[in-house]
Write a protein that holds these residues in place. Sequence first.
Motif, short mmCIF file in Angstrom:
data_model
loop_
_atom_site.label_atom_id
_atom_site.label_comp_id
_atom_site.label_asym_id
_atom_site.label_seq_id
_atom_site.Cartn_x
_atom_site.Cartn_y
_atom_site.Cartn_z
N PHE A 10 -1.90 -0.44 2.52
CA PHE A 10 -2.55 0.12 1.33
C PHE A 10 -1.49 0.70 0.39
O PHE A 10 -1.52 0.46 -0.82
CB PHE A 10 -3.57 1.18 1.72
CG PHE A 10 -4.38 1.71 0.57
CD1 PHE A 10 -5.66 1.24 0.35
CD2 PHE A 10 -3.88 2.68 -0.29
CE1 PHE A 10 -6.43 1.72 -0.71
CE2 PHE A 10 -4.63 3.17 -1.34
CZ PHE A 10 -5.91 2.68 -1.56
N ALA A 11 -0.57 1.47 0.97
CA ALA A 11 0.48 2.09 0.14
C ALA A 11 1.38 1.03 -0.49
O ALA A 11 1.80 1.17 -1.65
CB ALA A 11 1.31 3.04 1.00
N ILE A 12 1.66 -0.06 0.25
CA ILE A 12 2.53 -1.12 -0.27
C ILE A 12 1.85 -1.92 -1.38
O ILE A 12 2.45 -2.20 -2.42
CB ILE A 12 2.97 -2.05 0.88
CG1 ILE A 12 3.90 -1.31 1.84
CG2 ILE A 12 3.65 -3.30 0.33
CD1 ILE A 12 4.21 -2.09 3.11
N PHE A 13 0.57 -2.28 -1.14
CA PHE A 13 -0.13 -3.15 -2.10
C PHE A 13 -0.74 -2.38 -3.27
O PHE A 13 -0.65 -2.82 -4.41
CB PHE A 13 -1.23 -3.93 -1.37
CG PHE A 13 -0.73 -5.15 -0.63
CD1 PHE A 13 -0.76 -6.40 -1.21
CD2 PHE A 13 -0.22 -5.03 0.64
CE1 PHE A 13 -0.30 -7.52 -0.54
CE2 PHE A 13 0.24 -6.13 1.34
CZ PHE A 13 0.21 -7.39 0.75
N GLN A 14 -1.38 -1.23 -2.99
CA GLN A 14 -2.08 -0.50 -4.04
C GLN A 14 -1.21 0.62 -4.63
O GLN A 14 -1.43 1.01 -5.77
CB GLN A 14 -3.38 0.10 -3.48
CG GLN A 14 -4.37 -0.91 -2.96
CD GLN A 14 -4.98 -1.78 -4.05
OE1 GLN A 14 -5.06 -1.39 -5.21
NE2 GLN A 14 -5.41 -2.98 -3.68
N PHE B 202 -0.18 -13.70 -11.17
CA PHE B 202 -0.12 -12.28 -10.85
C PHE B 202 0.84 -12.04 -9.69
O PHE B 202 1.07 -12.92 -8.87
CB PHE B 202 -1.51 -11.74 -10.46
CG PHE B 202 -2.55 -11.83 -11.55
CD1 PHE B 202 -2.69 -10.81 -12.48
CD2 PHE B 202 -3.38 -12.94 -11.65
CE1 PHE B 202 -3.65 -10.88 -13.47
CE2 PHE B 202 -4.34 -13.02 -12.64
CZ PHE B 202 -4.47 -12.00 -13.56
N GLU B 203 1.36 -10.84 -9.63
CA GLU B 203 2.24 -10.45 -8.53
C GLU B 203 1.36 -9.95 -7.37
O GLU B 203 1.27 -8.76 -7.08
CB GLU B 203 3.20 -9.35 -8.99
CG GLU B 203 4.30 -9.03 -8.00
CD GLU B 203 5.16 -7.86 -8.48
OE1 GLU B 203 5.40 -6.95 -7.68
OE2 GLU B 203 5.56 -7.87 -9.67
N VAL B 204 0.69 -10.91 -6.71
CA VAL B 204 -0.26 -10.56 -5.64
C VAL B 204 0.45 -9.87 -4.49
O VAL B 204 0.00 -8.84 -3.99
CB VAL B 204 -1.01 -11.82 -5.15
CG1 VAL B 204 -1.92 -11.46 -3.98
CG2 VAL B 204 -1.82 -12.44 -6.29
N VAL B 205 1.56 -10.44 -4.05
CA VAL B 205 2.37 -9.81 -3.01
C VAL B 205 3.48 -9.03 -3.71
O VAL B 205 4.31 -9.63 -4.40
CB VAL B 205 2.97 -10.85 -2.06
CG1 VAL B 205 3.81 -10.17 -0.97
CG2 VAL B 205 1.88 -11.69 -1.42
N PRO B 206 3.49 -7.71 -3.60
CA PRO B 206 4.49 -6.90 -4.33
C PRO B 206 5.91 -7.36 -4.03
O PRO B 206 6.24 -7.68 -2.88
CB PRO B 206 4.24 -5.48 -3.80
CG PRO B 206 2.83 -5.48 -3.33
CD PRO B 206 2.59 -6.86 -2.79
N ASN B 207 6.74 -7.36 -5.06
CA ASN B 207 8.13 -7.78 -4.88
C ASN B 207 8.91 -6.84 -3.98
O ASN B 207 9.93 -7.23 -3.39
CB ASN B 207 8.82 -7.88 -6.25
CG ASN B 207 8.37 -9.11 -7.02
OD1 ASN B 207 8.02 -10.13 -6.42
ND2 ASN B 207 8.35 -9.02 -8.35
N ASN B 208 8.43 -5.59 -3.86
CA ASN B 208 9.17 -4.65 -3.02
C ASN B 208 9.07 -4.98 -1.52
O ASN B 208 9.75 -4.37 -0.70
CB ASN B 208 8.71 -3.21 -3.26
CG ASN B 208 7.21 -3.02 -3.02
OD1 ASN B 208 6.53 -3.92 -2.52
ND2 ASN B 208 6.71 -1.85 -3.38
N THR B 209 8.20 -5.94 -1.17
CA THR B 209 8.14 -6.37 0.23
C THR B 209 9.27 -7.33 0.56
O THR B 209 9.54 -7.59 1.74
CB THR B 209 6.79 -7.05 0.53
OG1 THR B 209 6.64 -8.21 -0.32
CG2 THR B 209 5.63 -6.10 0.29
N GLY B 210 9.90 -7.90 -0.48
CA GLY B 210 11.03 -8.80 -0.26
C GLY B 210 10.64 -10.13 0.35
O GLY B 210 9.46 -10.50 0.41
N MET B 211 11.65 -10.85 0.82
CA MET B 211 11.43 -12.16 1.43
C MET B 211 10.57 -12.06 2.68
O MET B 211 9.74 -12.93 2.96
CB MET B 211 12.78 -12.80 1.76
CG MET B 211 12.66 -14.21 2.36
SD MET B 211 11.89 -15.41 1.23
CE MET B 211 13.17 -15.53 -0.03
N VAL B 212 10.74 -10.98 3.45
CA VAL B 212 9.97 -10.80 4.68
C VAL B 212 8.47 -10.76 4.38
O VAL B 212 7.66 -11.40 5.08
CB VAL B 212 10.40 -9.50 5.40
CG1 VAL B 212 9.50 -9.24 6.61
CG2 VAL B 212 11.84 -9.60 5.85
#
Length: 335
Positions: free
Chosen positions: A265-269, A123-133
């Motif tokens: 919350f906004a980033i993950f959910q 699963f994409e637990v950590v959203p890809n939009n967070t990038g490498m950081v």
Amino acid sequence: MAFLIYLTYTPGVLKHLKLKRMPGIVIAIIVSFMRLWFSAAKIRALSENSLSWLASFRVMLSWDFTSSITPSTIGGAPMATYAMTKEGFNVGQSTAIILYSVLLDQLWFALAVPILLISGIFFEVVPNNTGMVGHVSMAMLYIGLLSYAGLMAYGVLKNPNAIKKVVNFLFKLPLLRRWREPVSKETDNLVEYSHELRQKPNSFLLKTFFLSTMSWLCRIALPTIVVLSLLPADVILSALRSLAMNLAFLIMPTPGGSGGVEGLFAIFQGPLIDRKAFIGLAVFAWRIISYYITVGLGMMATTWYINRSVVELKSDKKDSRETLESDISSPDSIS
């Protein structure tokens, strides 16, 4: 929270709310109170039922309240220790119980990390939009939690004398030196009670770990329940992301994580919510249920301890004054 609502809200969005999903908010409130019950039950079990249920809730609520108004990295453990002393425990016993409680949380975190790592394969637990950081930050968080859990387990279960040495060293510093003697006595109590906890049967550890785990599962379920009460979403992915972001909350430097947790919350959910206009609404509902209700109840519990301290202080001063007046008026004193 207001910033998120401003960015995501669009007029007329409330028309899209489905009444059949609204009971989810009620379920979220029930789960929030279940979390408090499991947390209070854990404290009561660690005190070997010496604490009444009411006292256990007071300690837990004051702990939660202090965590909500101090940076997440500080937490409410010091207030919980103070509350335990007001319930009749000495400082050493209180510290040992609270440290053991924190250790149980750390053991849960240590279990959660491999769950997230394995789940990350599928699963994409950590959203890809967070990038490498984002990915590097989460990896560092996992390493930090595992390391801290190891140190806590070593200090509480294996070598409580190490905690005693660190505390005694700190109280050799000039600003703390005047409290060195009473603190030294309390660290002896801490070591003694830690040894008692270590000698408990495995059933004691399993029971308290179960209560700690259930408390955290309720906390993790809340964001997912709130999201589902608004719109359909991927339940498993939402729960895994809730677990990841709850771990990230632990390092927020602001009081109660305010500002940071709403962003997480906004980033993950947020990506799981089809209608972006619902993101701010979801954050609002989640924070009210998981944060502000606890702040209100915790404020009452903490105020109860503060009022009790004031009453005790006034009583001590009154007794001292009466003793002094009695000594002055006695014949021996006059002669």
